[in-house]
Motif scaffolding. Structure first.
Motif, PDB file in Angstrom:
ATOM      1  N   LEU A   4      33.728  20.781  75.555  1.00  0.00           N
ATOM      2  CA  LEU A   4      32.861  21.715  74.843  1.00  0.00           C
ATOM      3  C   LEU A   4      33.599  22.386  73.703  1.00  0.00           C
ATOM      4  O   LEU A   4      33.037  22.570  72.599  1.00  0.00           O
ATOM      5  N   LEU A   5      34.857  22.770  73.903  1.00  0.00           N
ATOM      6  CA  LEU A   5      35.648  23.387  72.850  1.00  0.00           C
ATOM      7  C   LEU A   5      35.844  22.434  71.680  1.00  0.00           C
ATOM      8  O   LEU A   5      35.763  22.839  70.503  1.00  0.00           O
ATOM      9  N   GLN A   6      36.089  21.167  71.981  1.00  0.00           N
ATOM     10  CA  GLN A   6      36.272  20.182  70.909  1.00  0.00           C
ATOM     11  C   GLN A   6      34.998  20.024  70.080  1.00  0.00           C
ATOM     12  O   GLN A   6      35.054  19.921  68.848  1.00  0.00           O
ATOM     13  N   GLU A   7      33.853  20.027  70.726  1.00  0.00           N
ATOM     14  CA  GLU A   7      32.588  19.895  69.998  1.00  0.00           C
ATOM     15  C   GLU A   7      32.327  21.123  69.130  1.00  0.00           C
ATOM     16  O   GLU A   7      31.843  21.003  67.990  1.00  0.00           O
ATOM     17  N   LEU A   8      32.622  22.306  69.639  1.00  0.00           N
ATOM     18  CA  LEU A   8      32.426  23.512  68.847  1.00  0.00           C
ATOM     19  C   LEU A   8      33.332  23.530  67.626  1.00  0.00           C
ATOM     20  O   LEU A   8      32.897  23.947  66.524  1.00  0.00           O
ATOM     21  N   VAL A   9      34.569  23.118  67.758  1.00  0.00           N
ATOM     22  CA  VAL A   9      35.486  23.076  66.617  1.00  0.00           C
ATOM     23  C   VAL A   9      34.997  22.061  65.593  1.00  0.00           C
ATOM     24  O   VAL A   9      35.026  22.309  64.367  1.00  0.00           O
ATOM     25  N   SER A  10      34.537  20.908  66.066  1.00  0.00           N
ATOM     26  CA  SER A  10      34.023  19.884  65.149  1.00  0.00           C
ATOM     27  C   SER A  10      32.807  20.391  64.389  1.00  0.00           C
ATOM     28  O   SER A  10      32.675  20.169  63.177  1.00  0.00           O
ATOM     29  N   ILE A  49      36.613  28.559  62.322  1.00  0.00           N
ATOM     30  CA  ILE A  49      36.238  28.213  63.690  1.00  0.00           C
ATOM     31  C   ILE A  49      36.039  29.448  64.562  1.00  0.00           C
ATOM     32  O   ILE A  49      35.195  29.448  65.468  1.00  0.00           O
ATOM     33  N   MET A  50      36.754  30.544  64.307  1.00  0.00           N
ATOM     34  CA  MET A  50      36.602  31.740  65.129  1.00  0.00           C
ATOM     35  C   MET A  50      35.371  32.551  64.738  1.00  0.00           C
ATOM     36  O   MET A  50      34.990  33.473  65.448  1.00  0.00           O
ATOM     37  N   GLN A  51      34.733  32.171  63.600  1.00  0.00           N
ATOM     38  CA  GLN A  51      33.521  32.869  63.169  1.00  0.00           C
ATOM     39  C   GLN A  51      32.284  31.972  63.247  1.00  0.00           C
ATOM     40  O   GLN A  51      31.199  32.408  62.850  1.00  0.00           O
ATOM     41  N   TYR A  52      32.451  30.789  63.762  1.00  0.00           N
ATOM     42  CA  TYR A  52      31.320  29.857  63.840  1.00  0.00           C
ATOM     43  C   TYR A  52      30.304  30.365  64.867  1.00  0.00           C
ATOM     44  O   TYR A  52      30.670  30.721  65.997  1.00  0.00           O
ATOM     45  N   GLY A  53      29.042  30.410  64.478  1.00  0.00           N
ATOM     46  CA  GLY A  53      27.979  30.879  65.346  1.00  0.00           C
ATOM     47  C   GLY A  53      27.834  32.379  65.383  1.00  0.00           C
ATOM     48  O   GLY A  53      27.057  32.898  66.192  1.00  0.00           O
ATOM     49  N   GLN A  54      28.549  33.070  64.522  1.00  0.00           N
ATOM     50  CA  GLN A  54      28.459  34.524  64.520  1.00  0.00           C
ATOM     51  C   GLN A  54      27.154  34.967  63.865  1.00  0.00           C
ATOM     52  O   GLN A  54      26.737  34.419  62.847  1.00  0.00           O
ATOM     53  N   SER A  55      26.473  35.934  64.459  1.00  0.00           N
ATOM     54  CA  SER A  55      25.212  36.426  63.951  1.00  0.00           C
ATOM     55  C   SER A  55      25.184  37.945  64.066  1.00  0.00           C
ATOM     56  O   SER A  55      26.020  38.550  64.737  1.00  0.00           O
ATOM     57  N   ALA A  94      27.521  43.043  64.753  1.00  0.00           N
ATOM     58  CA  ALA A  94      27.978  41.673  64.607  1.00  0.00           C
ATOM     59  C   ALA A  94      28.313  41.099  65.970  1.00  0.00           C
ATOM     60  O   ALA A  94      29.101  41.686  66.719  1.00  0.00           O
ATOM     61  N   ALA A  95      27.717  39.953  66.313  1.00  0.00           N
ATOM     62  CA  ALA A  95      28.009  39.273  67.572  1.00  0.00           C
ATOM     63  C   ALA A  95      29.198  38.354  67.394  1.00  0.00           C
ATOM     64  O   ALA A  95      29.470  37.865  66.292  1.00  0.00           O
ATOM     65  N   ARG A  96      29.900  38.102  68.469  1.00  0.00           N
ATOM     66  CA  ARG A  96      31.088  37.261  68.419  1.00  0.00           C
ATOM     67  C   ARG A  96      30.671  35.811  68.238  1.00  0.00           C
ATOM     68  O   ARG A  96      29.577  35.378  68.606  1.00  0.00           O
ATOM     69  N   GLY A  97      31.589  35.002  67.698  1.00  0.00           N
ATOM     70  CA  GLY A  97      31.314  33.589  67.517  1.00  0.00           C
ATOM     71  C   GLY A  97      31.291  32.837  68.836  1.00  0.00           C
ATOM     72  O   GLY A  97      31.639  33.370  69.905  1.00  0.00           O
ATOM     73  N   HIS A  98      30.912  31.559  68.745  1.00  0.00           N
ATOM     74  CA  HIS A  98      30.784  30.759  69.964  1.00  0.00           C
ATOM     75  C   HIS A  98      32.139  30.541  70.648  1.00  0.00           C
ATOM     76  O   HIS A  98      32.236  30.638  71.877  1.00  0.00           O
ATOM     77  N   ILE A  99      33.149  30.231  69.870  1.00  0.00           N
ATOM     78  CA  ILE A  99      34.456  29.925  70.472  1.00  0.00           C
ATOM     79  C   ILE A  99      35.091  31.183  71.093  1.00  0.00           C
ATOM     80  O   ILE A  99      35.576  31.125  72.241  1.00  0.00           O
ATOM     81  N   PRO A 100      35.136  32.330  70.417  1.00  0.00           N
ATOM     82  CA  PRO A 100      35.649  33.531  71.100  1.00  0.00           C
ATOM     83  C   PRO A 100      34.850  33.897  72.345  1.00  0.00           C
ATOM     84  O   PRO A 100      35.426  34.375  73.334  1.00  0.00           O
ATOM     85  N   ARG A 101      33.532  33.650  72.296  1.00  0.00           N
ATOM     86  CA  ARG A 101      32.718  33.944  73.470  1.00  0.00           C
ATOM     87  C   ARG A 101      33.084  33.046  74.633  1.00  0.00           C
ATOM     88  O   ARG A 101      33.200  33.490  75.785  1.00  0.00           O
ATOM     89  N   LEU A 102      33.305  31.759  74.355  1.00  0.00           N
ATOM     90  CA  LEU A 102      33.725  30.819  75.407  1.00  0.00           C
ATOM     91  C   LEU A 102      35.088  31.211  75.980  1.00  0.00           C
ATOM     92  O   LEU A 102      35.304  31.164  77.201  1.00  0.00           O
ATOM     93  N   LEU A 103      36.002  31.616  75.122  1.00  0.00           N
ATOM     94  CA  LEU A 103      37.332  32.014  75.599  1.00  0.00           C
ATOM     95  C   LEU A 103      37.246  33.271  76.457  1.00  0.00           C
ATOM     96  O   LEU A 103      37.987  33.398  77.451  1.00  0.00           O
TER      97      LEU A 103
END
Length: 612
Positions: free
Chosen positions: A49-55, A64-70, A76-85
């Motif tokens: 899942l992490l590899q797909e999010l980075v891609s 990558i640390m701001q991807y999916g941020q809204s 401001a909500a956190r991005g997908h990767i920080p949320r997963l971590l």
């Protein structure tokens, strides 16, 4: 995987949905804690899942640390990767999953990211340092984190990414404890790949001595590999000759205070990692105080390594080499003190740092023992239980240990060095210094106020210096001090005069003679009393008695008793070499003594006549 993708989009803290998501995906056997196979399955899912999010972040062109941020409700909500971590870190902290899983995901993330994105990833690591450093997580992932940081340091440029390298090193220093062996260079291996390149051939139009230029920069070959100097004697000779040329040049061209103020290190914000080696810059670099300090500190570090103990015999320097090292070290310190600005203060700081480095080296060679000491647990005594007192052979602990020590060392009690009586000249030295006015010691701090000291000194003087001991009654404790220890002005106060000695001797002899005459008179009176008791002829005894008394009075009036005559002869012999004034005083004393004797002897004579 889709379940986790949906879960990280949910609002709220991870503890509200993290465990339910894992149970929904894995369905663990033990309910809240995964076994080994289940941990491996979950790790594979999360890494994929992490590899797909980075891609996806790379394809979208976002960091990558701001991807999916809204932005929801103005926040401001956190991005997908920080949320997963965050979800994985919570599961590892609560021990629902294996503790090293979060470290593995962070390593994968740094490997898949560019250096620009790695700064953001490392910022997340720094923000979670307290949680990652907990014992249950640190023990599982410390090696993975060390490997991750080392890989980042290899990828970074030491010239362009200085700040980022410093952040990584500071993180490692705080993340790993001081006693962690993995963070220590145990063997003391040097970085021999740090090669300093300089010009080998002289260029055209050079304004400096090119031989000095090559000699100067050739020292860096020895600085990057100090162990080679002790292995090959020829290398040490080459190094010492080159170093002497450089030090003599520094000393022949001292820097002024104006040059030091113009290049003040405290006011500059930029520091160079390595200096340029162009021959055209050599003249300017020699006028730079920071450049000189850089070279001289390198020399001190090299000398400190060569003198450090604990090496094998082949790595130790020879005796002649040690003497040369000491002389060079003093020369370098002298030049550092002369280099402005604040040369002496700078030298003190460098010496303090090198001293700390010695302690660090010893700690490493002792196996890096931990600094932390466990608290001592106090054993609670049960109610009613009595402590048994230890029984000693001779009554107490000290005597028993002394007796045991004497048994193990039979010659201890007979050793002549066991007990020694100090010489009085050594013992009275502190008191003699107190008596010296030049010392300026106040009276309340004098040794004469110490009763134990004075008592011991009197015992030593009674055994070794009876004449000095006799002065105690006249001069006190200060008169017992040997005269040779006193200064001349104090010595005169406690030196008896020669006429005082003769007067004292005459008075003692006069008292002895008078005492003997009184004994003779008492014996004569006793004889008369016995004669009356026996009713003998009084007249027969009166005539001899009168004769004897008359003779006695005659002898006394003339002052010529045998002891008095002998004493006068001795006095005349002794005082023959004295001055005229002293002879007149002695004559007055003799006249007074004779008059006293006559007065004392005439009174008993009257009593005897009355009895007769």
């Amino acid at each position: 995987m889709e379940v986790f993708r949906t879960a990280i989009l949910q609002p709220g803290p991870p503890e509200t949905f993290a465990l339910q998501t894992v149970q929904q995906v894995i369905k663990p056997q033990k309910g809240t804690k995964l076994v080994q196979d289940e941990n491996q399955l979950l790790e594979n899912i999360l890494r994929t899942l992490l590899q797909e999010l980075v891609s996806s972040a790379v394809q979208s062109g976002e960091q990558i640390m701001q991807y999916g941020q809204s932005i929801d409700d103005g926040e401001a909500a956190r991005g997908h990767i920080p949320r997963l971590l965050d979800v994985v870190l919570y599961l590892c902290e609560k021990e629902h999953v294996e503790g090293g899983m979060i470290f593995q995901l962070l390593e994968d993330l740094t490997e898949m990211s560019t250096m620009r994105n790695c700064k953001d990833v490392f910022g997340y690591i720094e923000s979670k340092q307290d949680i990652l450093g907990k014992q249950e997580l640190f023990a599982r992932g410390k090696l993975v984190m060390l490997r991750t940081c080392n890989q980042l340091l290899r990828r970074l440029s030491k010239a362009n990414d200085v700040v980022f390298c410093g952040r990584i090193l500071m993180f490692l220093a705080h993340f790993f404890p001081l006693s962690e062996r993995s963070a220590v260079n145990i063997k003391g291996v040097f970085n021999t790949s740090n090669e300093t390149k300089y010009e080998k051939d002289a260029p055209d139009g050079i304004s400096i001595d090119f031989n000095f230029y090559k000699t100067f920069w050739s020292l860096q070959e020895h600085f990057c590999n100090p162990p080679s100097l002790t292995v090959a004697p020829t290398k040490w000779q080459k190094f010492s000759s080159s170093l002497m040329v450089v030090l003599n040049t520094f000393e022949a061209q001292p820097l002024s205070d104006e040059e030091g103020d113009a290049n003040n290190l405290e006011e500059s914000a930029n520091f160079s990692i390595k200096y340029l080696t162009s021959s055209k810059l050599m003249g300017l670099e020699l006028k730079d105080p920071s450049f000189r300090r850089h070279i001289l500190v390198q020399c001190l570090i090299l000398f400190d390594y060569l003198k450090a103990p604990g090496k094998s015999e082949k790595d130790l320097p020879s005796e002649s080499m040690k003497e040369e090292i000491n002389s060079y070290e003093q020369h370098v310190k002298k030049l550092l003190k002369m280099t402005p600005p604040k040369g002496e203060s700078f030298l003190n700081k460098i010496e303090h740092i090198l001293e700390r480095e010695k302690n660090w080296v010893w700690w490493k060679r002792d196996g890096c023992p931990p600094f932390e000491k466990q608290p001592i647990e106090k054993k609670t005594v049960l109610d009613g239980a009595k402590k048994r007192k230890p029984r000693w052979r001779l009554g107490n602990k000290e005597l028993s240990q002394l007796w045991k020590w004497a048994d193990q060392n039979p010659n201890a009690l007979t050793d002549p060095q066991r007990l020694q009586t100090p010489a009085i000249s050594e013992y009275w030295k502190p008191l003699a210094e107190d008596m010296d006015p030049a010392a300026g010691i106040e009276a309340e701090y004098h040794h004469k106020n110490n009763r134990v000291y004075c008592w011991k000194g009197l015992r030593f003087s009674a055994r070794q210096d009876l004449e000095g001991f006799s002065k105690f009654t006249e001069y006190g404790i200060e008169g017992v001090v040997p005269l040779e220890l006193l200064p001349p002005e104090e010595r005169a106060k406690y030196t008896p005069k020669p006429n005082d000695r003769s007067k004292r001797a005459r008075k003692e002899d006069t008292k002895g003679a008078a005492h003997q005459v009184e004994e003779n008179q008492m014996a004569t009176a006793a004889t008369e009393v016995d004669g009356e008791g026996l009713r003998t002829d009084v007249g027969a005894f009166v005539a001899p008695l009168d004769t004897d008394n008359t003779a006695t009075v005659g002898n006394t009036s003339q002052g010529s008793s045998p002891m008095a005559d002998e004493h006068q002869k001795q006095s005349s012999d002794t005082d023959g070499g004295q001055e005229a004034g002293q002879l007149e005083d002695d004559a007055e004393v003799d006249a007074e003594g004779d008059a006293g004797m006559i007065d004392g002897e005439m009174e008993p004579e009257v009593d005897l006549d009355a009895v007769s």
